[in-house]
Design a protein around this motif. Structure first.
Motif, PDB file in Angstrom:
ATOM      1  N   LEU A  26       0.941  -1.215  -0.164  1.00  0.00           N
ATOM      2  CA  LEU A  26      -0.164   0.089  -0.111  1.00  0.00           C
ATOM      3  C   LEU A  26       0.979   1.402  -0.100  1.00  0.00           C
ATOM      4  O   LEU A  26       0.416   2.420   0.373  1.00  0.00           O
ATOM      5  N   ASN A  27       2.091   1.146  -0.436  1.00  0.00           N
ATOM      6  CA  ASN A  27       3.053   2.329  -0.339  1.00  0.00           C
ATOM      7  C   ASN A  27       3.221   2.943   0.854  1.00  0.00           C
ATOM      8  O   ASN A  27       3.616   4.264   1.122  1.00  0.00           O
ATOM      9  N   TRP A  28       3.463   1.937   2.080  1.00  0.00           N
ATOM     10  CA  TRP A  28       3.701   2.716   3.378  1.00  0.00           C
ATOM     11  C   TRP A  28       4.902   2.875   3.479  1.00  0.00           C
ATOM     12  O   TRP A  28       5.603   1.636   3.333  1.00  0.00           O
ATOM     13  N   PRO A  29       5.644   3.791   4.312  1.00  0.00           N
ATOM     14  CA  PRO A  29       6.979   3.908   4.652  1.00  0.00           C
ATOM     15  C   PRO A  29       7.241   3.011   5.702  1.00  0.00           C
ATOM     16  O   PRO A  29       7.466   3.504   6.865  1.00  0.00           O
ATOM     17  N   VAL A  30       7.497   1.643   5.603  1.00  0.00           N
ATOM     18  CA  VAL A  30       7.487   0.844   6.758  1.00  0.00           C
ATOM     19  C   VAL A  30       8.958   0.962   7.438  1.00  0.00           C
ATOM     20  O   VAL A  30       9.079   0.932   8.553  1.00  0.00           O
ATOM     21  N   THR A  31       9.945   1.112   6.703  1.00  0.00           N
ATOM     22  CA  THR A  31      11.330   1.159   7.196  1.00  0.00           C
ATOM     23  C   THR A  31      11.248   2.382   7.899  1.00  0.00           C
ATOM     24  O   THR A  31      12.146   2.574   8.908  1.00  0.00           O
ATOM     25  N   GLU A  32      10.864   3.567   7.497  1.00  0.00           N
ATOM     26  CA  GLU A  32      10.917   5.049   8.067  1.00  0.00           C
ATOM     27  C   GLU A  32      10.294   4.906   9.205  1.00  0.00           C
ATOM     28  O   GLU A  32      10.663   5.392  10.449  1.00  0.00           O
ATOM     29  N   ILE A  33       9.102   4.225   9.250  1.00  0.00           N
ATOM     30  CA  ILE A  33       8.472   4.217  10.587  1.00  0.00           C
ATOM     31  C   ILE A  33       9.075   3.224  11.793  1.00  0.00           C
ATOM     32  O   ILE A  33       9.247   3.783  12.820  1.00  0.00           O
ATOM     33  N   VAL A  34       9.651   2.287  11.255  1.00  0.00           N
ATOM     34  CA  VAL A  34      10.560   1.434  12.078  1.00  0.00           C
ATOM     35  C   VAL A  34      11.691   2.078  12.731  1.00  0.00           C
ATOM     36  O   VAL A  34      12.362   1.961  13.802  1.00  0.00           O
ATOM     37  N   LEU A  35      12.344   3.065  11.848  1.00  0.00           N
ATOM     38  CA  LEU A  35      13.598   3.684  12.212  1.00  0.00           C
ATOM     39  C   LEU A  35      13.140   4.719  13.387  1.00  0.00           C
ATOM     40  O   LEU A  35      13.934   5.077  14.155  1.00  0.00           O
ATOM     41  N   THR A  36      12.211   5.148  12.839  1.00  0.00           N
ATOM     42  CA  THR A  36      11.517   6.460  13.802  1.00  0.00           C
ATOM     43  C   THR A  36      11.466   5.905  15.476  1.00  0.00           C
ATOM     44  O   THR A  36      11.768   6.441  16.308  1.00  0.00           O
ATOM     45  N   LEU A  37      10.515   4.522  15.284  1.00  0.00           N
ATOM     46  CA  LEU A  37      10.357   3.991  16.457  1.00  0.00           C
ATOM     47  C   LEU A  37      11.539   3.525  17.254  1.00  0.00           C
ATOM     48  O   LEU A  37      11.705   3.756  18.774  1.00  0.00           O
ATOM     49  N   THR A  38      12.641   3.310  16.537  1.00  0.00           N
ATOM     50  CA  THR A  38      13.679   2.736  17.259  1.00  0.00           C
ATOM     51  C   THR A  38      14.381   3.953  17.840  1.00  0.00           C
ATOM     52  O   THR A  38      14.879   3.995  19.100  1.00  0.00           O
TER      53      THR A  38
END
Length: 341
Positions: free
Chosen positions: A222-234
């Motif tokens: 769905l073109n979600w920025p999964v990697t960016e979200i995970v990095l922000t959470l880290t």
């Protein structure tokens, strides 16, 4: 005061390594979501059972007593006071409690169909001449069996032991609804806070983000920025200890200056705390800028091009056993934990 020890929120226990540390983060995340969702529409006994399970997990995992003793003690104390206040507070039902049947059921059933004011005198009713009743001063008969019927009604036992009011001693009143609300609120508060803290205590931030990234892979379609979200959470999980450290340093700096709060007054105290909050915000922004600069120097310009795989996620034998135990927990929840309507 050491906030990093008294308030271990979001901190990871590196040593010793318990069996909870070795479980897959996805399995622990499933257990965490179960603890957060299982109390919904559950009876009070099941909610208390979840609290007992969390305490037993902490003891069985052999987590050091110094790590969880203070927080568990504060949470148990907070839950007890919330339960006590909710139990003695008004239950919110505005309807007055009345018995389903009248107090004198036998006498009520034998009342005449016509009102007492419209009852005819005895000399005009031939059917009442043969009854063994007494005549009052107005010339009307009264039944001699009414006192006996009333005594018989009062001596009848109640069909059940149900009682809505459990404790009544002015000014305190505990009802079934207020007691149920007290158990719900106190157990839910303990379960939400302590289950999350236990998950963060035994799971590294990198493991959490790796597990979330694996579970969120379908969202990439769905073109979600999964990697960016995970990095922000880290970064946010790593930033929590820095916030506690800055707060601790500011509180120590205020204590060393020996400020006389009585002479400052209310307005002076507010001004001092506003300055402390402003200084805290400046320090946090400075820390965030330093982290961003360090990432740029090391070449982390985009999370997709510079990925670091810290953990290889793989389900082991202990993970499958934990999943089977989780299925058993939900089976027990559906059988015994459902709220009876």
């Amino acid at each position: 005061m050491d906030l990093l020890r008294s308030l271990p929120l979001g901190l990871y226990l590196e040593q010793p390594q318990t069996w909870l540390h070795k479980l897959d983060p996805r399995v622990k995340l499933a257990w965490l979501m179960s603890f957060l969702l299982a109390p919904l529409l559950a009876n009070p006994l099941w909610r208390l059972f979840l609290v007992v399970v969390l305490v037993l997990l902490t003891l069985i995992a052999m987590i050091p007593f110094r790590v969880w003793r203070q927080q568990m003690a504060w949470l148990l104390m907070l839950g007890f006071f919330v339960f006590l206040l909710t139990a003695i507070a008004p239950d919110g039902l505005s309807a007055e409690q009345q018995p389903r049947l009248p107090a004198n059921e036998l006498a009520f059933a034998q009342q005449p169909a016509t009102p007492a004011t419209a009852q005819r005198p005895i000399w005009l009713d031939p059917r009442r001449w043969l009854t063994r009743d007494s005549v009052d001063a107005n010339g009307e008969r009264q039944s001699e069996q009414q006192p006996n019927q009333q005594a018989l009604t009062e001596s009848l036992p109640q069909p059940t032991a149900y009682n809505y009011v459990l404790f009544k001693q002015k000014p305190f009143l505990v009802t079934r609804r207020s007691l149920d609300l007290g158990v719900r609120v106190s157990t839910l508060l303990f379960t939400l806070i302590y289950s999350t803290n236990l998950f963060l205590l035994t799971t590294a931030p990198e493991e959490i983000t790796a597990g979330l990234e694996t579970l969120m892979r379908p969202l990439r379609r769905l073109n979600w920025p999964v990697t960016e979200i995970v990095l922000t959470l880290t970064l946010s999980l790593r930033f929590i200890p820095l916030v506690l450290e800055e707060v601790q340093n500011l509180i120590r700096s205020v204590r060393t200056r020996a400020i006389n709060w009585k002479k400052l007054g209310f307005r002076g105290a507010i001004q001092v705390w506003m300055l402390i909050a402003e200084r805290l915000l400046e320090n946090l922004l400075l820390r965030a800028e330093q982290i961003a600069s360090a990432m740029k120097v090391r070449g982390f310009t985009s999370p997709n091009q510079h990925r670091v795989q810290w953990h290889q996620l793989r389900l082991c034998r202990g993970d499958w056993l934990a999943l089977l135990a989780l299925l058993g927990l939900w089976g027990a929840r559906l059988i015994w934990g459902s709220e009876v309507s």
